[in-house]
Design a protein around this motif. Structure first.
Motif, PDB file in Angstrom:
ATOM      1  N   ALA A 286       0.818  -1.215   0.000  1.00  0.00           N
ATOM      2  CA  ALA A 286       0.000   0.000   0.000  1.00  0.00           C
ATOM      3  C   ALA A 286       0.851   1.263   0.000  1.00  0.00           C
ATOM      4  O   ALA A 286       0.532   2.232  -0.700  1.00  0.00           O
ATOM      5  CB  ALA A 286      -0.938  -0.002   1.203  1.00  0.00           C
ATOM      6  N   ASP A 287       1.931   1.286   0.781  1.00  0.00           N
ATOM      7  CA  ASP A 287       2.752   2.496   0.882  1.00  0.00           C
ATOM      8  C   ASP A 287       3.409   2.838  -0.457  1.00  0.00           C
ATOM      9  O   ASP A 287       3.374   3.995  -0.900  1.00  0.00           O
ATOM     10  CB  ASP A 287       3.827   2.317   1.959  1.00  0.00           C
ATOM     11  N   THR A 288       4.013   1.853  -1.096  1.00  0.00           N
ATOM     12  CA  THR A 288       4.664   2.115  -2.383  1.00  0.00           C
ATOM     13  C   THR A 288       3.631   2.473  -3.447  1.00  0.00           C
ATOM     14  O   THR A 288       3.877   3.352  -4.285  1.00  0.00           O
ATOM     15  CB  THR A 288       5.484   0.896  -2.840  1.00  0.00           C
ATOM     16  N   ALA A 289       2.482   1.814  -3.410  1.00  0.00           N
ATOM     17  CA  ALA A 289       1.419   2.122  -4.374  1.00  0.00           C
ATOM     18  C   ALA A 289       0.990   3.578  -4.245  1.00  0.00           C
ATOM     19  O   ALA A 289       0.803   4.280  -5.252  1.00  0.00           O
ATOM     20  CB  ALA A 289       0.230   1.189  -4.159  1.00  0.00           C
ATOM     21  N   ALA A 290       0.842   4.060  -3.020  1.00  0.00           N
ATOM     22  CA  ALA A 290       0.449   5.452  -2.801  1.00  0.00           C
ATOM     23  C   ALA A 290       1.536   6.402  -3.293  1.00  0.00           C
ATOM     24  O   ALA A 290       1.245   7.423  -3.932  1.00  0.00           O
ATOM     25  CB  ALA A 290       0.163   5.686  -1.321  1.00  0.00           C
ATOM     26  N   GLN A 291       2.797   6.081  -3.027  1.00  0.00           N
ATOM     27  CA  GLN A 291       3.901   6.935  -3.470  1.00  0.00           C
ATOM     28  C   GLN A 291       3.980   7.011  -4.995  1.00  0.00           C
ATOM     29  O   GLN A 291       4.161   8.084  -5.572  1.00  0.00           O
ATOM     30  CB  GLN A 291       5.217   6.400  -2.902  1.00  0.00           C
ATOM     31  N   LEU A 292       3.836   5.872  -5.660  1.00  0.00           N
ATOM     32  CA  LEU A 292       3.877   5.844  -7.123  1.00  0.00           C
ATOM     33  C   LEU A 292       2.724   6.632  -7.717  1.00  0.00           C
ATOM     34  O   LEU A 292       2.880   7.321  -8.734  1.00  0.00           O
ATOM     35  CB  LEU A 292       3.836   4.394  -7.620  1.00  0.00           C
ATOM     36  N   THR A 293       1.566   6.543  -7.082  1.00  0.00           N
ATOM     37  CA  THR A 293       0.395   7.266  -7.586  1.00  0.00           C
ATOM     38  C   THR A 293       0.577   8.766  -7.426  1.00  0.00           C
ATOM     39  O   THR A 293       0.217   9.544  -8.322  1.00  0.00           O
ATOM     40  CB  THR A 293      -0.880   6.810  -6.854  1.00  0.00           C
ATOM     41  N   THR A 294       1.123   9.192  -6.304  1.00  0.00           N
ATOM     42  CA  THR A 294       1.397  10.615  -6.085  1.00  0.00           C
ATOM     43  C   THR A 294       2.309  11.149  -7.188  1.00  0.00           C
ATOM     44  O   THR A 294       2.065  12.223  -7.760  1.00  0.00           O
ATOM     45  CB  THR A 294       2.045  10.831  -4.714  1.00  0.00           C
ATOM     46  N   LYS A 295       3.354  10.400  -7.508  1.00  0.00           N
ATOM     47  CA  LYS A 295       4.278  10.814  -8.565  1.00  0.00           C
ATOM     48  C   LYS A 295       3.574  10.843  -9.921  1.00  0.00           C
ATOM     49  O   LYS A 295       3.788  11.760 -10.722  1.00  0.00           O
ATOM     50  CB  LYS A 295       5.472   9.860  -8.619  1.00  0.00           C
ATOM     51  N   HIS A 296       2.728   9.860 -10.174  1.00  0.00           N
ATOM     52  CA  HIS A 296       2.038   9.773 -11.461  1.00  0.00           C
ATOM     53  C   HIS A 296       1.135  10.983 -11.685  1.00  0.00           C
ATOM     54  O   HIS A 296       1.129  11.582 -12.765  1.00  0.00           O
ATOM     55  CB  HIS A 296       1.205   8.491 -11.521  1.00  0.00           C
ATOM     56  N   VAL A 297       0.384  11.360 -10.666  1.00  0.00           N
ATOM     57  CA  VAL A 297      -0.509  12.512 -10.789  1.00  0.00           C
ATOM     58  C   VAL A 297       0.296  13.798 -10.969  1.00  0.00           C
ATOM     59  O   VAL A 297      -0.052  14.659 -11.787  1.00  0.00           O
ATOM     60  CB  VAL A 297      -1.447  12.616  -9.567  1.00  0.00           C
ATOM     61  N   ALA A 298       1.381  13.928 -10.226  1.00  0.00           N
ATOM     62  CA  ALA A 298       2.245  15.117 -10.363  1.00  0.00           C
ATOM     63  C   ALA A 298       2.862  15.180 -11.753  1.00  0.00           C
ATOM     64  O   ALA A 298       2.941  16.256 -12.373  1.00  0.00           O
ATOM     65  CB  ALA A 298       3.329  15.103  -9.293  1.00  0.00           C
ATOM     66  N   ASP A 299       3.301  14.037 -12.266  1.00  0.00           N
ATOM     67  CA  ASP A 299       3.889  13.997 -13.604  1.00  0.00           C
ATOM     68  C   ASP A 299       2.865  14.373 -14.668  1.00  0.00           C
ATOM     69  O   ASP A 299       3.207  15.010 -15.676  1.00  0.00           O
ATOM     70  CB  ASP A 299       4.444  12.601 -13.902  1.00  0.00           C
ATOM     71  N   PHE A 300       1.620  13.957 -14.452  1.00  0.00           N
ATOM     72  CA  PHE A 300       0.559  14.306 -15.399  1.00  0.00           C
ATOM     73  C   PHE A 300       0.396  15.820 -15.484  1.00  0.00           C
ATOM     74  O   PHE A 300       0.353  16.400 -16.578  1.00  0.00           O
ATOM     75  CB  PHE A 300      -0.765  13.661 -14.970  1.00  0.00           C
ATOM     76  N   GLU A 301       0.319  16.467 -14.317  1.00  0.00           N
ATOM     77  CA  GLU A 301       0.161  17.923 -14.318  1.00  0.00           C
ATOM     78  C   GLU A 301       1.344  18.595 -15.003  1.00  0.00           C
ATOM     79  O   GLU A 301       1.183  19.536 -15.812  1.00  0.00           O
ATOM     80  CB  GLU A 301       0.005  18.452 -12.890  1.00  0.00           C
ATOM     81  N   GLN A 302       2.545  18.122 -14.705  1.00  0.00           N
ATOM     82  CA  GLN A 302       3.746  18.709 -15.300  1.00  0.00           C
ATOM     83  C   GLN A 302       3.754  18.500 -16.815  1.00  0.00           C
ATOM     84  O   GLN A 302       4.151  19.398 -17.578  1.00  0.00           O
ATOM     85  CB  GLN A 302       5.001  18.078 -14.687  1.00  0.00           C
ATOM     86  N   LEU A 303       3.300  17.336 -17.266  1.00  0.00           N
ATOM     87  CA  LEU A 303       3.235  17.031 -18.698  1.00  0.00           C
ATOM     88  C   LEU A 303       2.307  18.004 -19.420  1.00  0.00           C
ATOM     89  O   LEU A 303       2.654  18.543 -20.475  1.00  0.00           O
ATOM     90  CB  LEU A 303       2.749  15.603 -18.899  1.00  0.00           C
ATOM     91  N   ILE A 304       1.150  18.256 -18.831  1.00  0.00           N
ATOM     92  CA  ILE A 304       0.193  19.179 -19.444  1.00  0.00           C
ATOM     93  C   ILE A 304       0.748  20.599 -19.463  1.00  0.00           C
ATOM     94  O   ILE A 304       0.688  21.308 -20.467  1.00  0.00           O
ATOM     95  CB  ILE A 304      -1.156  19.144 -18.712  1.00  0.00           C
ATOM     96  N   ARG A 305       1.330  21.020 -18.327  1.00  0.00           N
ATOM     97  CA  ARG A 305       1.839  22.391 -18.232  1.00  0.00           C
ATOM     98  C   ARG A 305       2.995  22.636 -19.205  1.00  0.00           C
ATOM     99  O   ARG A 305       3.252  23.773 -19.604  1.00  0.00           O
ATOM    100  CB  ARG A 305       2.266  22.698 -16.810  1.00  0.00           C
ATOM    101  N   SER A 306       3.702  21.569 -19.573  1.00  0.00           N
ATOM    102  CA  SER A 306       4.854  21.730 -20.463  1.00  0.00           C
ATOM    103  C   SER A 306       4.466  22.214 -21.845  1.00  0.00           C
ATOM    104  O   SER A 306       5.321  22.713 -22.591  1.00  0.00           O
ATOM    105  CB  SER A 306       5.625  20.405 -20.574  1.00  0.00           C
ATOM    106  N   VAL A 307       3.187  22.059 -22.217  1.00  0.00           N
ATOM    107  CA  VAL A 307       2.760  22.473 -23.557  1.00  0.00           C
ATOM    108  C   VAL A 307       1.785  23.651 -23.522  1.00  0.00           C
ATOM    109  O   VAL A 307       1.263  24.055 -24.561  1.00  0.00           O
ATOM    110  CB  VAL A 307       2.143  21.296 -24.338  1.00  0.00           C
ATOM    111  N   LEU A 308       1.521  24.169 -22.351  1.00  0.00           N
ATOM    112  CA  LEU A 308       0.585  25.307 -22.255  1.00  0.00           C
ATOM    113  C   LEU A 308       1.315  26.626 -22.556  1.00  0.00           C
ATOM    114  O   LEU A 308       2.492  26.756 -22.300  1.00  0.00           O
ATOM    115  CB  LEU A 308      -0.030  25.351 -20.852  1.00  0.00           C
TER     116      LEU A 308
END
Length: 223
Positions: A201-223
């Motif tokens: 559970a702990d690693t799953a939560a950490q990976l998910t936090t990174k995934h959501v943050a990476d998504f936002e950064q990916l979108i912002r990179s082209v705005l």
């Protein structure tokens, strides 16, 4: 008019006409095959899907509750708009909810579900090796998220998460053509699915936090 995205998926054996109409229209609205602000006419959709108007109306009510369409008295029903300025708020909410969902799935998933998650992780790995197009990658991302939400065993959590994931994916669709191939972003799911299946559970939560943050950064990179 509603032209949709081309060939329609088949209706599943146990699927009602209303559920089928909802599934097709939901997908078209999320990936912006039906453009924001485009009118949705019951008769046109009924003929296109080969479904009666009553199931179409039922589907429209569900889509309205999902905030994917907006109905105006005496004007009709329209595809909801996409506001790129929602990105920060949506990301903040998802940063709270998505890791909690992954951790819960890791704790609560049944042995059968854990095996299915392992198999799905291998399927994702294989699909990424086929050099899928951007829209197919986006749909694969949606499949992974929905699989994890379902594994939580919480209908309420699943409903809320799907709603916010829909908004995030519509924002993604809005800038999709500007993005580099997103296969690397999708590949993050393989380790996540394995962690959930293993009950970490702990690693799953950490990976998910990174995934959501990476998504936002990916979108912002082209705005």
């Amino acid at each position: 008019m509603q032209t949709g995205g081309g060939d329609l998926p088949a209706r599943e054996a146990e699927e009602s006409y209303a559920d089928y109409a909802y599934r097709v229209l939901c997908d078209e609205l999320i990936v912006l095959d039906i453009k924001p602000g485009e009118p949705l006419n019951d008769d046109v959709i009924s003929r296109r899907l080969g479904v009666g108007r009553t199931p179409i109306r039922e589907a429209m009510k569900r889509l309205e509750s999902d905030h994917l369409v907006v109905a105006y008295p005496r004007r009709g029903t329209f595809a909801a708009g996409v506001d790129i300025t929602d990105l920060a708020e949506i990301s903040e909410i998802r940063q709270l909810l998505e890791p909690a969902a992954s951790a819960r799935a890791a704790r609560m998933a049944s042995p059968k579900t854990r095996q299915e998650l392992k198999e799905f992780a291998r399927e994702v790995d294989q699909l990424l090796g086929r050099q899928l197009g951007q829209r197919d990658l986006m749909r694969l991302d949606m499949r992974v998220h929905r699989t994890i939400y379902r594994a939580t065993g919480s209908r309420h959590m699943e409903d809320v998460l799907i709603r916010y994931d829909n908004v995030a994916t519509r924002i993604w669709s809005l800038v999709l053509e500007k993005l580099p191939p997103v296969s690397e972003h999708i590949a993050q799911h393989i380790e996540l699915l394995d962690c959930i299946a293993d009950g970490d559970a702990d690693t799953a939560a950490q990976l998910t936090t990174k995934h959501v943050a990476d998504f936002e950064q990916l979108i912002r990179s082209v705005l």
